[in-house]
Design a protein around this motif. Structure first.
Motif, mmCIF file in Angstrom:
data_model
loop_
_atom_site.group_PDB
_atom_site.id
_atom_site.type_symbol
_atom_site.label_atom_id
_atom_site.label_comp_id
_atom_site.label_asym_id
_atom_site.label_seq_id
_atom_site.Cartn_x
_atom_site.Cartn_y
_atom_site.Cartn_z
ATOM 1 N N ALA A 56 0.840 -1.204 0.000
ATOM 2 C CA ALA A 56 0.000 0.000 0.000
ATOM 3 C C ALA A 56 0.876 1.256 0.000
ATOM 4 C CB ALA A 56 -0.927 -0.014 1.211
ATOM 5 N N ALA A 57 1.947 1.232 0.808
ATOM 6 C CA ALA A 57 2.858 2.374 0.857
ATOM 7 C C ALA A 57 3.560 2.567 -0.489
ATOM 8 C CB ALA A 57 3.887 2.166 1.969
ATOM 9 N N PHE A 58 3.904 1.459 -1.115
ATOM 10 C CA PHE A 58 4.542 1.510 -2.453
ATOM 11 C C PHE A 58 3.610 2.179 -3.453
ATOM 12 C CE2 PHE A 58 4.539 -0.693 -6.599
ATOM 13 C CZ PHE A 58 5.733 -0.200 -7.119
ATOM 14 N N CYS A 59 2.364 1.786 -3.463
ATOM 15 C CA CYS A 59 1.394 2.365 -4.405
ATOM 16 C C CYS A 59 1.244 3.865 -4.172
ATOM 17 C CB CYS A 59 0.036 1.678 -4.256
ATOM 18 S SG CYS A 59 0.015 -0.030 -4.852
ATOM 19 N N GLU A 60 1.166 4.257 -2.912
ATOM 20 C CA GLU A 60 1.024 5.677 -2.582
ATOM 21 C C GLU A 60 2.226 6.469 -3.083
ATOM 22 O OE1 GLU A 60 0.336 8.586 1.342
ATOM 23 O OE2 GLU A 60 0.411 6.386 1.561
ATOM 24 N N GLU A 61 3.431 5.940 -2.837
ATOM 25 C CA GLU A 61 4.644 6.632 -3.257
ATOM 26 C C GLU A 61 4.756 6.663 -4.786
ATOM 27 O OE1 GLU A 61 8.215 8.708 -3.177
ATOM 28 O OE2 GLU A 61 6.690 8.399 -1.626
ATOM 29 N N LEU A 62 4.403 5.570 -5.418
ATOM 30 C CA LEU A 62 4.473 5.514 -6.879
ATOM 31 C C LEU A 62 3.539 6.535 -7.512
ATOM 32 C CD1 LEU A 62 5.325 4.324 -9.582
ATOM 33 C CD2 LEU A 62 3.665 2.482 -9.234
ATOM 34 N N ASN A 63 2.336 6.655 -6.994
ATOM 35 C CA ASN A 63 1.377 7.615 -7.556
ATOM 36 C C ASN A 63 1.847 9.052 -7.366
ATOM 37 O OD1 ASN A 63 -0.452 5.658 -8.519
ATOM 38 N ND2 ASN A 63 -1.314 5.405 -6.461
ATOM 39 N N LYS A 64 2.476 9.331 -6.240
ATOM 40 C CA LYS A 64 3.039 10.663 -6.009
ATOM 41 C C LYS A 64 4.136 10.965 -7.029
ATOM 42 C CE LYS A 64 2.225 11.002 -0.996
ATOM 43 N NZ LYS A 64 2.876 11.045 0.347
ATOM 44 N N ARG A 65 4.990 9.983 -7.249
ATOM 45 C CA ARG A 65 6.096 10.171 -8.189
ATOM 46 C C ARG A 65 5.580 10.319 -9.620
ATOM 47 N NH1 ARG A 65 11.654 7.283 -6.488
ATOM 48 N NH2 ARG A 65 11.512 7.507 -4.218
#
Length: 358
Positions: free
Chosen positions: A152-161
């Motif tokens: 979930a944290a990966f998805c959040e960070e990826l979308n921000k990037r």
């Protein structure tokens, strides 16, 4: 990514674009087929690019390959097609979407698992409920209990990037896709299919920004895996990013060299054909109608009876063409000089040969 790598990458990409390699008919399809065949080959499939093409386009299976290998390729093709439609909408990456993507990858080859901590299905893309390691005796990936929160944290960070990345900078876009690949495969959310799904996500992010997707070929397997291991052991993702950048540069350069070689060979053949046509045209332009008829009559004599075509002589030709024999002799002399006909043997027993027909 080093400054030198950046400069070389942009140089190769520009040349690739200027040459119009990716604009060739069917290039996107066959390039995708290559990505799929090699991605599965890294995981043990022996299906070749040609076999994959026949499988995808004609439904022709190979008796030399197992059903599992061929289904692995078909499933990955379906996953790419599914992902490519999704990426065009630029929607957020979510845990549920990654699960659906993994389910496509593992649909016909994924196993069912029954563990002390619960049952789950790789074929449905369900997150693992057991701990796994990087091969026998290798380091362990994160505990399965941490996978949902880390994913979930990966998805959040990826979308921000994805939102903040400079979409005009190909270096930054490739770096983003390499980062996503490395992070996802490091989390290792599934019991199987992590490599294929991570490479798929990397390619989808590249496609989202109209970049030429990176191929990881079967022959790259050792260096590719070593880069992942080194990055993980040194906790330095730049090792993997730089390795993938150099890998892409190498493949771009090879594609360009092959294209230029093929183009040069095609141009050379074209020039040869043009030269031959020009010679024929020049000959045709210089021959008179009477000389054309003479060649035709001699050719007919050769075809009728090579041993007796001496009968096609100046007397015979002058009567046929209704001109005096001196005129025929001049025409014969010109045809002989231009190497279109040839008299072989003595004056009495020789015969005509056609050297070059216009």
């Amino acid at each position: 990514m080093t400054r030198q790598d950046k400069e070389e990458l942009i140089e190769q990409l520009n040349q690739y674009k200027d040459l119009g390699i990716s604009e060739q008919i069917d290039f996107p399809k066959y390039y995708l087929y290559s990505i799929i065949a090699h991605s599965t080959a890294i995981e043990g499939s022996t299906v070749t690019e040609v076999e994959a093409q026949l499988l995808f386009d004609e439904g022709i299976t190979s008796s030399k390959r197992t059903i599992q290998e061929q289904m692995m390729n078909l499933d990955l093709k379906t996953a790419y097609e599914y992902g490519m439609k999704w990426i065009q909408r630029h929607e957020p990456v979510t845990v549920d979407w990654l699960i659906s993507l993994a389910a496509k990858v593992m649909k016909h080859t994924g196993s069912e698992y029954n563990t002390m901590t619960g049952s789950f299905s790789a074929a449905r893309g369900e997150l693992r409920k057991l701990n796994v390691s990087a091969g026998p005796g290798g380091p362990s990936y994160i505990s399965y209990q941490k996978v949902p929160s880390r994913l979930a944290a990966f998805c959040e960070e990826l979308n921000k990037r994805r939102i903040s990345v400079d979409k005009t900078d190909p270096y930054a876009l490739y770096e983003l896709s390499f980062w996503a690949h490395y992070e996802l495969v490091t989390i290792h959310p599934w019991a199987d299919g992590n490599g294929r799904t991570s490479r798929l996500l990397m390619n989808l992010l590249q496609m989202e920004y109209d970049l030429l997707p990176v191929r990881v070929l079967k022959g790259d397997k050792m260096d590719y895996i070593q880069a992942l291991v080194d990055s993980r052991n040194n906790e330095d993702i730049s090792i993997f990013v730089e390795s993938m950048t150099r890998l892409h540069i190498e493949h771009l350069r090879n594609d360009i060299d092959k294209f230029l070689k093929t183009t040069e060979e095609r141009d050379r053949e074209g020039r040869k054909e043009t030269a031959q046509e020009n010679v024929a045209d020049n000959v045709a332009e210089k021959l008179t109608d009477r000389q054309r008829i003479i060649v035709t009559l001699i050719e007919k004599g050769v075809a009728d009876d090579a041993a007796q075509n001496v009968a096609v002589n100046t007397k015979y030709l002058s009567e046929k063409l209704n001109v005096n024999r001196k005129t025929i002799q001049r025409d014969i002399a010109q045809l002989l000089e231009r190497n279109l006909i040839l008299w072989v043997g003595s004056d009495k027993t020789g015969h005509w040969e056609i050297v070059n027909q216009e």
